[in-house]
Design a protein around this motif. Structure first.
Motif, PDB file in Angstrom:
ATOM      1  N   GLY A   9      62.730  -7.523  65.405  1.00  0.00           N
ATOM      2  CA  GLY A   9      62.093  -6.360  65.865  1.00  0.00           C
ATOM      3  C   GLY A   9      63.052  -5.470  66.745  1.00  0.00           C
ATOM      4  O   GLY A   9      62.804  -4.342  67.208  1.00  0.00           O
ATOM      5  N   LYS A  10      63.999  -5.878  67.029  1.00  0.00           N
ATOM      6  CA  LYS A  10      65.024  -5.388  68.110  1.00  0.00           C
ATOM      7  C   LYS A  10      65.719  -3.928  67.284  1.00  0.00           C
ATOM      8  O   LYS A  10      66.259  -4.059  66.363  1.00  0.00           O
ATOM      9  CB  LYS A  10      66.108  -6.247  68.330  1.00  0.00           C
ATOM     10  CG  LYS A  10      67.002  -5.744  69.464  1.00  0.00           C
ATOM     11  CD  LYS A  10      67.625  -6.823  70.350  1.00  0.00           C
ATOM     12  CE  LYS A  10      68.552  -5.870  71.327  1.00  0.00           C
ATOM     13  NZ  LYS A  10      69.302  -6.896  72.268  1.00  0.00           N
ATOM     14  N   LYS A  11      65.619  -2.864  68.338  1.00  0.00           N
ATOM     15  CA  LYS A  11      66.525  -1.639  68.013  1.00  0.00           C
ATOM     16  C   LYS A  11      67.803  -2.065  68.095  1.00  0.00           C
ATOM     17  O   LYS A  11      68.202  -2.285  69.270  1.00  0.00           O
ATOM     18  CB  LYS A  11      65.844  -0.555  68.612  1.00  0.00           C
ATOM     19  CG  LYS A  11      64.608  -0.092  68.234  1.00  0.00           C
ATOM     20  CD  LYS A  11      64.713   1.215  67.351  1.00  0.00           C
ATOM     21  CE  LYS A  11      63.475   1.888  66.884  1.00  0.00           C
ATOM     22  NZ  LYS A  11      63.968   2.194  65.352  1.00  0.00           N
ATOM     23  N   ASN A 215      66.652  -3.645  62.304  1.00  0.00           N
ATOM     24  CA  ASN A 215      65.363  -3.668  62.981  1.00  0.00           C
ATOM     25  C   ASN A 215      63.991  -4.089  62.471  1.00  0.00           C
ATOM     26  O   ASN A 215      63.229  -4.745  62.748  1.00  0.00           O
ATOM     27  CB  ASN A 215      65.200  -1.820  63.415  1.00  0.00           C
ATOM     28  CG  ASN A 215      63.806  -1.765  63.865  1.00  0.00           C
ATOM     29  OD1 ASN A 215      63.293  -0.858  63.591  1.00  0.00           O
ATOM     30  ND2 ASN A 215      63.493  -2.440  65.047  1.00  0.00           N
ATOM     31  N   LYS A 216      64.332  -3.818  60.971  1.00  0.00           N
ATOM     32  CA  LYS A 216      62.967  -3.998  60.195  1.00  0.00           C
ATOM     33  C   LYS A 216      63.125  -5.611  59.578  1.00  0.00           C
ATOM     34  O   LYS A 216      61.932  -5.986  59.018  1.00  0.00           O
ATOM     35  CB  LYS A 216      62.580  -3.131  59.001  1.00  0.00           C
ATOM     36  CG  LYS A 216      62.282  -1.668  59.890  1.00  0.00           C
ATOM     37  CD  LYS A 216      62.291  -0.780  58.649  1.00  0.00           C
ATOM     38  CE  LYS A 216      62.187   0.898  59.245  1.00  0.00           C
ATOM     39  NZ  LYS A 216      61.116   1.091  60.010  1.00  0.00           N
ATOM     40  N   THR A 219      64.471 -11.570  60.597  1.00  0.00           N
ATOM     41  CA  THR A 219      63.318 -12.401  60.993  1.00  0.00           C
ATOM     42  C   THR A 219      63.557 -13.891  61.384  1.00  0.00           C
ATOM     43  O   THR A 219      64.626 -14.056  61.295  1.00  0.00           O
ATOM     44  CB  THR A 219      62.402 -12.417  59.698  1.00  0.00           C
ATOM     45  OG1 THR A 219      63.230 -13.104  58.521  1.00  0.00           O
ATOM     46  CG2 THR A 219      61.515 -11.143  59.224  1.00  0.00           C
TER      47      THR A 219
END
Lengths: 267, 267
Positions: A9-11, A215-216, A219
């Motif tokens: 989730g990190k930008k 970002n997406k 995991t």
């Protein structure tokens, strides 16, 4: 090597990542190449037990901008590893039959089975990279693919697949140098395509598309690593280290014989 | 290396072939291993131009009795060769789907394409070896397969495939030693199957089946080599030499660029 791991989730802003970074290793290129050799021997041994145990499946995804060094990394990281134990799947422009299926169809066919180590040279990520940048499909289609990719990789992970994804990060100047080197050496001309220069013009759009990928789709079960790749020895060192450590964590061991071999005599 | 080539139609008696032979090389193991290293570098370079040219297809078939050294030969002959350029196809017990087709169906699917080097670890020859010895199909069926194999290989050859077939020739005593070594080393037990001892009892039938293979399927376009294989270094040296010489004879070269690269400037 944690510093190169993309937390879920990190930008990510690629411009803030230094492709010349060598911080995670004390010592320069010469020492690095020695360590790389040791890692290569460890990898050979780990691959043998992976194959013998027939329990785990390992998938290594390599992505990069043109000239980023995917071929070189495969060559250097896996040299000496038993060619029977390493399969490389390269994804080219899809065939008509592949186009007539969902984008993961051709990918699913070549994922690793028990005891396999498979390397993807390019991958399903091209379907949210080149496909997105060139708008080969509408946004409404490619936007859904991040989730589809995550679910697909989750399926693989839940069925015994260890997934590692590496982005070989070079900057635009480094790409220029590498393209120029190909142009200057007639024996390398066969590798040079004018289309590569058109792609280069889309550098910023590609970087943005990659940032969305990280970002997406980084995991717990299929993490991305952004590997500083201007320096080839360091690139290979980072990949080898992460791979060897990950394989060690699997605590693999040679299986017992399934049969009772006591008192067996060979006539 | 001509001495190991089976001339088309020649009757072979395996018992007359010395698996300890090292005649074709002046010097012993130590010197042999050095030459092997040089051949390995040549092979690396040849594979690169094979891949670049995208014109030729290369198929290497390896057959042997159990413990004959197929895995070891693949490991040693091809180590250091770009893993992207070498594919190994292993043929196990056929799946129900494979059984529901002719015996060459699963083989055809994995033959080399342009620029590929594919190694068969076992092959369609098992269908006139294990299948014949165990009478998995009636004689009327397997007898036809020699011609079918020749026609199939001719098809591949006429379409740009260079085919080399190697039989790694060990004797029964050597097999006993190698099986015993596996039995004596608990870490090798996973490789040991009691079924291997049952197969060993059929040694003579297998040798006879192999003799028929050589007699009927060594052709100009897909020759068999009977490689003395009791000594591993010599086995690898023979295979490497034949392979390197054959690839050299293809007179491959790096292709020109298809585009006009004069005056190209990289922005």
């Amino acid at each position: 090597m944690k510093r190169y791991l993309v937390e879920p989730g990190k930008k990510i802003v690629l411009a803030e990542r230094n492709p010349n970074d060598t911080r995670a290793f004390e010592g320069g290129k010469e020492k690095g190449l020695k360590v790389l050799q040791e890692l290569n021997l460890e990898l050979q041994a780990l691959q043998e037990v992976l194959y013998a145990e027939q329990k785990h499946r390992v998938l290594v995804v390599l992505q990069a901008m043109d000239t980023g060094g995917k071929d070189g990394a495969i060559r250097r990281v896996f040299e000496g590893v038993n060619p029977q134990g390493v399969k490389v799947a390269s994804f080219k422009v899809p065939t008509p039959e592949e186009m007539a299926h969902d984008f993961l169809w051709r990918v699913h066919k070549v994922v690793p089975g028990d005891g396999d180590l498979v390397i993807f040279n390019r991958s399903h990520y091209e379907d949210v990279l080149v496909v997105r940048v060139h708008e080969y499909v509408p946004k409404s289609v490619w936007k859904k693919r991040y989730d589809q990719i995550n679910e697909f990789e989750k399926l693989l992970a839940e069925n015994g697949t260890t997934i590692l994804k590496f982005f070989l990060h070079i900057d635009k100047d480094e790409q220029k140098e590498r393209l120029q080197a190909r142009l200057d050496d007639p024996s390398k001309h066969w590798k040079f395509r004018l289309g590569d220069l058109e792609e280069r013009k889309l550098w910023d759009q590609y970087q943005e598309a990659y940032e969305d990928v990280f970002n997406k789709t980084s995991t717990e079960y299929a993490p991305w690593y952004i590997v500083p790749a201007n320096r080839k020895w360091y690139r290979d060192l980072v990949i080898s280290t992460v791979l060897v450590n990950t394989l060690k964590d699997l605590k693999m061991k040679y299986p017992e014989s399934e049969e009772n071999l006591d008192g067996v005599v060979i006539e």
